[in-house]
Design a protein around this motif. Structure first.
Motif, PDB file in Angstrom:
ATOM      1  N   PHE A  17       0.834  -1.205   0.000  1.00  0.00           N
ATOM      2  CA  PHE A  17       0.000   0.000   0.000  1.00  0.00           C
ATOM      3  C   PHE A  17       0.874   1.262   0.000  1.00  0.00           C
ATOM      4  O   PHE A  17       1.171   1.830   1.049  1.00  0.00           O
ATOM      5  N   PRO A  18       1.294   1.718  -1.180  1.00  0.00           N
ATOM      6  CA  PRO A  18       2.167   2.889  -1.254  1.00  0.00           C
ATOM      7  C   PRO A  18       1.525   4.154  -0.686  1.00  0.00           C
ATOM      8  O   PRO A  18       2.252   5.075  -0.269  1.00  0.00           O
ATOM      9  N   ASN A  19       0.199   4.212  -0.640  1.00  0.00           N
ATOM     10  CA  ASN A  19      -0.465   5.388  -0.083  1.00  0.00           C
ATOM     11  C   ASN A  19      -0.355   5.459   1.446  1.00  0.00           C
ATOM     12  O   ASN A  19      -0.761   6.455   2.051  1.00  0.00           O
ATOM     13  N   ARG A  20       0.210   4.427   2.079  1.00  0.00           N
ATOM     14  CA  ARG A  20       0.386   4.418   3.537  1.00  0.00           C
ATOM     15  C   ARG A  20       1.850   4.637   3.939  1.00  0.00           C
ATOM     16  O   ARG A  20       2.247   4.272   5.035  1.00  0.00           O
ATOM     17  N   GLN A  21       2.625   5.257   3.047  1.00  0.00           N
ATOM     18  CA  GLN A  21       4.053   5.379   3.336  1.00  0.00           C
ATOM     19  C   GLN A  21       4.326   6.241   4.558  1.00  0.00           C
ATOM     20  O   GLN A  21       5.293   6.001   5.302  1.00  0.00           O
ATOM     21  N   ALA A  22       3.492   7.256   4.820  1.00  0.00           N
ATOM     22  CA  ALA A  22       3.706   8.097   6.001  1.00  0.00           C
ATOM     23  C   ALA A  22       3.577   7.265   7.270  1.00  0.00           C
ATOM     24  O   ALA A  22       4.368   7.424   8.218  1.00  0.00           O
ATOM     25  N   PHE A  23       2.597   6.365   7.293  1.00  0.00           N
ATOM     26  CA  PHE A  23       2.426   5.468   8.440  1.00  0.00           C
ATOM     27  C   PHE A  23       3.636   4.548   8.581  1.00  0.00           C
ATOM     28  O   PHE A  23       4.169   4.360   9.684  1.00  0.00           O
ATOM     29  N   VAL A  24       4.101   3.990   7.467  1.00  0.00           N
ATOM     30  CA  VAL A  24       5.266   3.103   7.500  1.00  0.00           C
ATOM     31  C   VAL A  24       6.482   3.849   8.026  1.00  0.00           C
ATOM     32  O   VAL A  24       7.227   3.341   8.882  1.00  0.00           O
ATOM     33  N   ASP A  25       6.686   5.076   7.536  1.00  0.00           N
ATOM     34  CA  ASP A  25       7.845   5.853   7.979  1.00  0.00           C
ATOM     35  C   ASP A  25       7.783   6.140   9.478  1.00  0.00           C
ATOM     36  O   ASP A  25       8.808   6.072  10.181  1.00  0.00           O
ATOM     37  N   ASP A  26       6.593   6.464   9.971  1.00  0.00           N
ATOM     38  CA  ASP A  26       6.445   6.743  11.405  1.00  0.00           C
ATOM     39  C   ASP A  26       6.845   5.535  12.243  1.00  0.00           C
ATOM     40  O   ASP A  26       7.554   5.662  13.252  1.00  0.00           O
ATOM     41  N   VAL A  27       6.391   4.352  11.828  1.00  0.00           N
ATOM     42  CA  VAL A  27       6.700   3.137  12.582  1.00  0.00           C
ATOM     43  C   VAL A  27       8.192   2.810  12.461  1.00  0.00           C
ATOM     44  O   VAL A  27       8.862   2.485  13.454  1.00  0.00           O
ATOM     45  N   ALA A  28       8.733   2.901  11.255  1.00  0.00           N
ATOM     46  CA  ALA A  28      10.152   2.584  11.051  1.00  0.00           C
ATOM     47  C   ALA A  28      11.051   3.532  11.833  1.00  0.00           C
ATOM     48  O   ALA A  28      12.081   3.120  12.388  1.00  0.00           O
ATOM     49  N   ASN A  29      10.648   4.805  11.889  1.00  0.00           N
ATOM     50  CA  ASN A  29      11.483   5.807  12.554  1.00  0.00           C
ATOM     51  C   ASN A  29      11.447   5.697  14.076  1.00  0.00           C
ATOM     52  O   ASN A  29      12.238   6.384  14.754  1.00  0.00           O
ATOM     53  N   GLU A  30      10.580   4.859  14.614  1.00  0.00           N
ATOM     54  CA  GLU A  30      10.610   4.622  16.052  1.00  0.00           C
ATOM     55  C   GLU A  30      11.927   3.966  16.463  1.00  0.00           C
ATOM     56  O   GLU A  30      12.360   4.093  17.617  1.00  0.00           O
ATOM     57  N   GLY A  31      12.543   3.238  15.550  1.00  0.00           N
ATOM     58  CA  GLY A  31      13.821   2.604  15.825  1.00  0.00           C
ATOM     59  C   GLY A  31      13.742   1.340  16.663  1.00  0.00           C
ATOM     60  O   GLY A  31      14.768   0.812  17.083  1.00  0.00           O
ATOM     61  N   ILE A  32      12.538   0.846  16.878  1.00  0.00           N
ATOM     62  CA  ILE A  32      12.386  -0.375  17.679  1.00  0.00           C
ATOM     63  C   ILE A  32      12.785  -1.594  16.861  1.00  0.00           C
ATOM     64  O   ILE A  32      13.409  -2.535  17.378  1.00  0.00           O
ATOM     65  N   LEU A  33      12.447  -1.592  15.578  1.00  0.00           N
ATOM     66  CA  LEU A  33      12.854  -2.655  14.664  1.00  0.00           C
ATOM     67  C   LEU A  33      13.768  -2.068  13.600  1.00  0.00           C
ATOM     68  O   LEU A  33      13.652  -0.876  13.268  1.00  0.00           O
ATOM     69  N   PRO A  34      14.688  -2.857  13.043  1.00  0.00           N
ATOM     70  CA  PRO A  34      15.549  -2.351  11.968  1.00  0.00           C
ATOM     71  C   PRO A  34      14.725  -1.840  10.788  1.00  0.00           C
ATOM     72  O   PRO A  34      13.707  -2.446  10.419  1.00  0.00           O
ATOM     73  N   LYS A  35      15.144  -0.757  10.186  1.00  0.00           N
ATOM     74  CA  LYS A  35      14.376  -0.167   9.090  1.00  0.00           C
ATOM     75  C   LYS A  35      14.287  -1.083   7.878  1.00  0.00           C
ATOM     76  O   LYS A  35      13.357  -0.968   7.081  1.00  0.00           O
ATOM     77  N   ASP A  36      15.255  -2.003   7.726  1.00  0.00           N
ATOM     78  CA  ASP A  36      15.191  -2.884   6.555  1.00  0.00           C
ATOM     79  C   ASP A  36      14.081  -3.920   6.669  1.00  0.00           C
ATOM     80  O   ASP A  36      13.841  -4.681   5.731  1.00  0.00           O
ATOM     81  N   MET A  37      13.377  -3.953   7.805  1.00  0.00           N
ATOM     82  CA  MET A  37      12.217  -4.827   7.934  1.00  0.00           C
ATOM     83  C   MET A  37      10.978  -4.194   7.316  1.00  0.00           C
ATOM     84  O   MET A  37       9.930  -4.828   7.248  1.00  0.00           O
ATOM     85  N   PHE A  38      11.096  -2.940   6.868  1.00  0.00           N
ATOM     86  CA  PHE A  38       9.959  -2.231   6.276  1.00  0.00           C
ATOM     87  C   PHE A  38      10.287  -1.845   4.837  1.00  0.00           C
ATOM     88  O   PHE A  38      10.124  -0.704   4.423  1.00  0.00           O
ATOM     89  N   LYS A  39      10.750  -2.823   4.083  1.00  0.00           N
ATOM     90  CA  LYS A  39      11.142  -2.564   2.697  1.00  0.00           C
ATOM     91  C   LYS A  39       9.933  -2.172   1.862  1.00  0.00           C
ATOM     92  O   LYS A  39       8.861  -2.761   1.967  1.00  0.00           O
ATOM     93  N   ARG A  40      10.151  -1.188   0.995  1.00  0.00           N
ATOM     94  CA  ARG A  40       9.067  -0.670   0.168  1.00  0.00           C
ATOM     95  C   ARG A  40       8.909  -1.475  -1.116  1.00  0.00           C
ATOM     96  O   ARG A  40       9.876  -1.985  -1.672  1.00  0.00           O
ATOM     97  N   GLY A  41       7.689  -1.521  -1.602  1.00  0.00           N
ATOM     98  CA  GLY A  41       7.409  -2.092  -2.903  1.00  0.00           C
ATOM     99  C   GLY A  41       7.123  -3.577  -2.872  1.00  0.00           C
ATOM    100  O   GLY A  41       7.513  -4.281  -1.944  1.00  0.00           O
ATOM    101  N   PRO A  42       6.421  -4.071  -3.896  1.00  0.00           N
ATOM    102  CA  PRO A  42       6.044  -5.490  -3.954  1.00  0.00           C
ATOM    103  C   PRO A  42       7.253  -6.407  -4.024  1.00  0.00           C
ATOM    104  O   PRO A  42       8.324  -6.025  -4.491  1.00  0.00           O
TER     105      PRO A  42
END
Length: 235
Positions: free
Chosen positions: A136-161
């Motif tokens: 869901f590319p339209n939810r990227q702001a939500f994904v960024d917010d969660v990734a930027n928490e730093g609780i999980l590595p950012k590479d666990m939130f890879k973009r795109g199919p």
């Protein structure tokens, strides 16, 4: 309570069936599923109303319900609900479902169905964000917010199919997909691990960034049931 329903008349009419064909239906049997969660085991719910399907299809399917979630699956299978602050999950498998209780075996290596609901505002946000990043590319702001928490590595939130997935966009907030055999993809973002059979699924996000996902892996003899199982209307 987040419960999957089945918009039967819409499903059948969209398939081109006549009104007379709609009358040739039967209710599928109800199967109650025990749930396991933070408070221990919860008994299976009492029988309730179940979907009606064309007679030939109804004879091969049942309605499995944990009370929180419910889904169609082949008759004779077994089920288990899992509940927590992150959301709910319903597992339906041909063998013993009890081995998938919390803290025990987790991976489904053969046939199986998983219906999951992940809250976007609790610890379920991590799973919801992983799904959103891929589908869901339209939810990227939500994904960024969660990734930027730093609780999980950012590479666990890879973009795109995933590169091998076949995705059909049903709207900005709902997709269907197929992960090919022996490949990782949206279908394996679940308890189902890659195997010699493909995984089909549907996923949806709501206004609260809650994610609902249904994944189905059936062998060649049962795969014709997948469109009906996946034809349920997502909440």
């Amino acid at each position: 309570m987040k419960v999957f329903g089945l918009s039967l008349s819409i499903c059948l009419l969209s398939a081109g069936l006549s009104c007379s064909a709609l009358a040739q239906t039967a209710a599928v049997p109800f199967v109650g599923c025990v749930s396991d969660g933070q408070m221990g085991l919860t008994p299976a719910p009492k029988p309730s109303e179940t979907p009606r399907l064309p007679v030939a299809m109804a004879s091969r399917l049942a309605w499995y319900s944990s009370g929180e979630l419910a889904a169609l699956a082949p008759r004779g299978w077994h089920c288990l609900g899992l509940e927590g602050s992150n959301g709910s999950m319903l597992l339906i498998v041909p063998g013993d479902a009890r081995k998938y209780r919390t803290g025990r075996e987790t991976a489904i290596k053969g046939q199986g169905i998983q219906l999951s609901f992940s809250y976007g505002e609790t610890s379920g946000r991590f799973e919801a964000a992983k799904i959103a990043a891929r589908l869901f590319p339209n939810r990227q702001a939500f994904v960024d917010d969660v990734a930027n928490e730093g609780i999980l590595p950012k590479d666990m939130f890879k973009r795109g199919p995933f590169p091998h997935d076949r995705i059909r966009r049903l709207g900005p907030d709902q997709v269907s997909f197929e992960t090919p055999a022996n490949m990782d993809g949206a279908g394996t973002m679940s308890r189902l691990v890659k195997s010699e059979d493909p995984i089909q699924g549907v996923a949806k996000m709501d206004d609260d960034n809650d994610a609902t996902q249904l994944v189905v892996r059936l062998n060649a003899g049962l795969r014709d049931l997948a469109p009906t199982i996946l034809g349920m209307k997502l909440p």
